[in-house]
Design a protein around this motif. Structure first.
Motif, mmCIF file in Angstrom:
data_model
loop_
_atom_site.group_PDB
_atom_site.id
_atom_site.type_symbol
_atom_site.label_atom_id
_atom_site.label_comp_id
_atom_site.label_asym_id
_atom_site.label_seq_id
_atom_site.Cartn_x
_atom_site.Cartn_y
_atom_site.Cartn_z
ATOM 1 N N GLN A 186 0.863 -1.231 -0.039
ATOM 2 C CA GLN A 186 -0.068 0.055 0.016
ATOM 3 C C GLN A 186 0.923 1.285 0.051
ATOM 4 O O GLN A 186 0.546 2.155 -0.793
ATOM 5 N N ILE A 207 0.828 4.056 -3.043
ATOM 6 C CA ILE A 207 0.673 5.447 -2.511
ATOM 7 C C ILE A 207 1.755 6.477 -3.058
ATOM 8 O O ILE A 207 1.623 7.466 -3.663
ATOM 9 N N THR A 259 1.697 6.414 -7.056
ATOM 10 C CA THR A 259 0.761 7.418 -7.458
ATOM 11 C C THR A 259 0.967 8.767 -7.286
ATOM 12 O O THR A 259 0.886 9.523 -8.147
ATOM 13 N N THR A 260 1.501 9.094 -5.956
ATOM 14 C CA THR A 260 1.803 10.408 -5.863
ATOM 15 C C THR A 260 2.965 10.949 -6.728
ATOM 16 O O THR A 260 2.850 12.320 -7.389
ATOM 17 N N VAL A 310 -2.643 3.726 -12.431
ATOM 18 C CA VAL A 310 -2.638 4.565 -11.272
ATOM 19 C C VAL A 310 -4.571 4.535 -11.114
ATOM 20 O O VAL A 310 -4.704 4.211 -9.697
ATOM 21 N N PHE A 311 -5.131 4.570 -11.988
ATOM 22 C CA PHE A 311 -6.796 4.680 -11.620
ATOM 23 C C PHE A 311 -7.466 3.529 -11.572
ATOM 24 O O PHE A 311 -8.212 3.747 -11.082
ATOM 25 N N ALA A 330 -4.111 0.952 -8.738
ATOM 26 C CA ALA A 330 -3.433 1.368 -7.611
ATOM 27 C C ALA A 330 -4.452 1.959 -6.665
ATOM 28 O O ALA A 330 -4.623 1.770 -5.576
ATOM 29 N N LEU A 331 -5.390 3.140 -7.239
ATOM 30 C CA LEU A 331 -6.179 3.807 -6.329
ATOM 31 C C LEU A 331 -7.360 2.892 -5.797
ATOM 32 O O LEU A 331 -7.489 3.006 -4.583
ATOM 33 N N ILE A 385 -5.525 0.892 -3.019
ATOM 34 C CA ILE A 385 -5.392 1.395 -1.949
ATOM 35 C C ILE A 385 -6.669 1.891 -1.212
ATOM 36 O O ILE A 385 -6.808 1.678 0.124
ATOM 37 N N LEU A 386 -7.819 2.112 -1.782
ATOM 38 C CA LEU A 386 -9.129 2.664 -1.107
ATOM 39 C C LEU A 386 -9.651 1.407 -0.588
ATOM 40 O O LEU A 386 -10.443 1.474 0.473
ATOM 41 N N GLU A 391 -8.805 -4.373 -7.274
ATOM 42 C CA GLU A 391 -8.260 -3.693 -8.512
ATOM 43 C C GLU A 391 -9.541 -3.718 -9.622
ATOM 44 O O GLU A 391 -10.167 -4.873 -9.516
#
Length: 780
Positions: A231, A235, A238-239, A279-280, A283-284, A287-288, A292
């Motif tokens: 995670q 993050i 992605t950042t 990323v979208f 990854a996001l 993370i959330l 996936e």
């Protein structure tokens, strides 16, 4: 850099060996609310999925050990045996034979293909840009992307080298890219990111890597630390990716009015399309919600765009029209929403799946959406390639436009343009009558100018509300439907509007879209030619009105420009044809005289002919020099007049005093040629008529004017005779040349007192717009 490529290749070979040697099970186990262990996630490319294990199965034992006592049971990467239960049925699976594991497309083949492509592109860049620091950073960026993709398979098998390599590369990808941007644009003297920001990101990533390594490698069996490390990595990645894209967006906004605009758009397009899925869509969501939308391996496929974009930027001299590509992509993305939505609604009602499965529907939406966009792109390419064969009518319209535009460009009269327009309309459209009309603004009625066909509408039929009341609201090219047919606006002027009336089709069918587009295009063509022809007619009328008075200055200058152009052409023709022929015959005669023995009398006659030919050669050369003075542009006005003075003193019986003290202006070619021609004409008159012994020429300047004075001590003439002498002495030509520059000419003479010309030229006068247009026409 070469040794880095070798080390990267050896590392990739190790990961490939690990992928083939260690079986990838690819499933995760979670403890349910009823204290039973269930299969929580099954990777589609793992052996568990291929063996038949599915999400929701109850786990009984692993490697003949109770689940509660099995170490690292949450992430099962390498096991030999598992026993599960589904709907009361016990199933046993054996994974002890790694040879049975198929080669994974997503974990092995695609990563190796990406690394191979990037490796050879890196070699290419290293060869082309050996000393370029930005190219070296781009190679490191490529290697980081490819190695992170390749090491993912070994990391999933809990290989320590693979895990550490994945952590290092995935953290550094955005920072290396920012470092590349810094170096690339710094070479072009642009600062898009501060260097201390890059150094800070390197340090932060180093700290994150040290913490993750310490936690994971000291707690190898702890599932919590493994998931936490993943995670944190996602993050950070992605950042960093979002920061790099924001840097590009800010730089684009800052330099969008410079030549770097397409370059920033290329980079934005390449990075967004390459990293958006990862990323979208991976990854996001992970993370959330720890799920996936698409797998990491699938998202990584889009990374193949990176080498294409950046190697193209580094190697290409001319960029693709990215504005066109993005406009078309934006249009297709908006257009694809509608069919995708209808498709998903139809699938929903067909399968009657009422439960809310967000991930499944999101995956289906993305799949259909991308498919529709690709379909629209392919359709557009096929239309462009085969439209001539598939759409005969459209092809005919395009041929008509090509033919019509090439023909009207050669027309010089409005009636010829009107006849050609009516004939083209009747040849292309399925109509039998057409006419050109003019609608008067002040009188409010319609005048027929020209027509073809067997039918004309009445004035009452044309004066509809659309034409009479709203004609001012229409622009050139607009088509107005009326009861008797169609009216197209082909011109607007102060007096009114020019209209093209077309009768309705015989079969009562409306004009289709292609026909209306063709009419709009051809109306715009005609409008432009109309304006040009009307401008020419206005100039001609202006000249006719002023024919008994003083012509405009710009007209005089244009006429003299045309005269000089014809003189240059005539001089070139004389030099290349008549002069060369004379020289050829002269040399042949000279050769005959040298090689053949003649009688004395015959030889004398032939010698006289040879000398006569030589005199003709000199006369033609002098004529060519007068028509086209050699090196006039290079010499400047002072040296040019000095050459005329030397020539006159050598061939005439008068002396010349040329005074140009303090004159240091660098005049343009037109001024130099004008003063040269005036001096040439005055010296010619002095030689023929003045019987002078001395000529004085003065050339002066002040802040705004050039002063030119020519005087001789010849016989002079009466001022009344001087006016009548303008036509045969070339004095009117001198005055008109000066008038072309809005200057002044004064002649002074009396019988026995010589002749004097005083000329004033304003050398700072800016040419009028009319003359600028006329001069362009002359030069063409």
């Amino acid at each position: 850099m070469f040794f880095i490529l070798i080390a990267a290749t050896l590392l990739v070979m190790y990961f490939l060996y690990t992928d083939l040697r260690v079986a990838y099970i690819g499933m995760e186990v979670e403890k349910a609310n009823d204290n039973q262990w269930i299969i929580w996630n099954v990777e589609p490319d793992g052996l568990a999925y291929k063996a038949g294990i599915r999400q929701g199965d109850h786990v009984i034992s692993i490697d003949h050990t109770n689940v509660e006592h099995y170490p690292n049971k949450r992430m099962l990467t390498s096991i030999d045996y598992i026993e599960t239960e589904r709907n009361g049925q016990v199933m046993r699976y054996q994974f002890d034979d790694a040879v049975k594991q198929p080669v994974s497309m997503e974990q092995t083949i695609l990563p190796i293909c990406l690394y191979t492509v990037l490796f050879f592109l890196s070699i290419f860049l290293l060869h082309k840009k050996r000393e370029d620091a930005a190219a070296h950073l781009l190679i490191l960026f490529f290697l980081a992307v490819a190695i992170s993709y390749v090491s993912a398979g070994a990391s999933a098998r809990k290989d320590y080298v693979g895990m550490l390599t994945l952590w290092v590369t995935i953290l550094q990808i955005p920072v290396i890219f920012l470092h590349f941007l810094y170096r690339y644009f710094n070479q072009r003297e642009l600062e898009i990111v501060k260097f201390y920001v890059i150094v800070g990101m390197y340090l932060v990533n180093g700290i994150i890597l040290a913490i993750i390594s310490l936690l994971v490698f000291t707690n190898l069996g702890n599932y919590f630390f493994g998931r936490l490390a993943m995670q944190v990595l996602l993050i950070s990645f992605t950042t960093g990716t979002v920061i790099s894209i924001l840097v590009l967006i800010i730089s684009y906004r800052k330099y969008r009015n410079t030549t770097y605009r397409p370059l920033f758009k290329f980079m934005l397009f390449g990075n967004f399309m390459s990293f958006f899925p990862f990323v979208f869509l991976y990854a996001l969501p992970w993370i959330l919600i720890h799920r996936e939308i698409i797998s990491a391996s699938t998202a990584a496929i889009f990374l193949f765009l990176l080498p294409i974009i950046y190697v193209y930027l580094m190697a290409a001299n001319h960029l693709l029209d990215i504005e066109f590509v993005l406009d078309r992509l934006r249009y297709y993305c908006l257009l694809a929403v509608i069919p995708t939505s209808f498709t998903l609604i139809g699938v929903y009602f067909l399968v009657r799946q009422r439960e809310d499965v967000f991930i499944k529907w999101a995956q289906m939406f993305i799949f259909v959406y991308i498919g529709v966009i690709l379909f629209l792109y392919v359709k557009d390419m096929l239309d462009f390639r085969f439209r001539k064969k598939l759409f005969i009518g459209t092809y005919n319209f395009q041929s008509s436009l090509d033919r019509f535009s090439s023909q009207i460009s050669k027309m010089m009269k409005v009636p010829d343009l009107e006849e050609r327009l009516l004939r083209e309309v009747l040849d292309v459209l399925p109509v039998k009558s057409a006419a050109l009309l003019e609608m008067k603004n002040d009188e409010g009625h319609i005048v027929f100018i020209r027509s073809q066909g067997d039918f004309l509408p009445t004035q009452e039929a044309l004066l509809t509300e659309e034409l009479q009341g709203k004609i001012h609201d229409y622009a050139v090219g607009d088509c107005i439907k009326i009861d008797s047919g169609l009216c197209c606006v082909i011109g607007k002027h102060q007096r009114g509007h020019n209209l093209l009336w077309i009768r309705s089709k015989e079969n009562r069918v409306q004009f289709n879209r292609d026909e209306l587009v063709w009419l709009q295009t051809i109306s715009n063509y005609v409008s432009m030619v109309y304006e040009n022809l009307q401008l020419i007619e206005g100039v001609i009328m202006d000249l006719e009105v002023r024919s008994h008075g003083k012509a405009p200055a710009w007209v005089l200058r244009m006429l003299f420009q045309l005269t000089e152009k014809e003189r240059r052409r005539l001089a070139a023709d004389l030099h290349d044809s008549a002069l060369q022929d004379q020289l050829l015959w002269y040399r042949k005669l000279e050769m005959i005289l040298e090689e053949t023995a003649f009688d004395t009398e015959v030889k004398e006659r032939l010698t006289q002919i040879k000398e006569g030919l030589l005199d003709v050669v000199h006369q033609i050369r002098e004529t060519c020099n007068e028509l086209r003075p050699p090196f006039l542009k290079e010499m400047g006005i002072v040296e040019a007049i000095e050459n005329l003075c030397n020539y006159a003193q050598f061939h005439s019986n008068y002396s010349v005093d040329f005074n140009y003290d303090g004159f240091n202006l660098e005049l343009d070619d037109e001024y130099v040629l004008t003063i040269y021609r005036i001096t040439q004409e005055l010296m010619r008159n002095t030689t023929k008529h003045a019987k002078a012994s001395h000529v004085e020429i003065l050339l002066r300047q002040n802040h705004e004017h050039i002063a030119y004075v020519y005087r001789d001590n010849g016989v002079g003439m009466d001022m009344v005779q001087l006016q009548s002498s303008f036509s045969h002495m070339g004095l009117s030509g001198i005055r008109e040349r000066v008038s072309g520059f809005e200057g002044e000419t004064m002649f002074h003479s009396a019988v026995g007192e010589g002749f004097e010309v005083i000329i004033t030229l304003p050398y700072q006068t800016v040419p009028s717009s009319q003359y600028a247009i006329a001069r362009g026409v002359v030069n063409d």
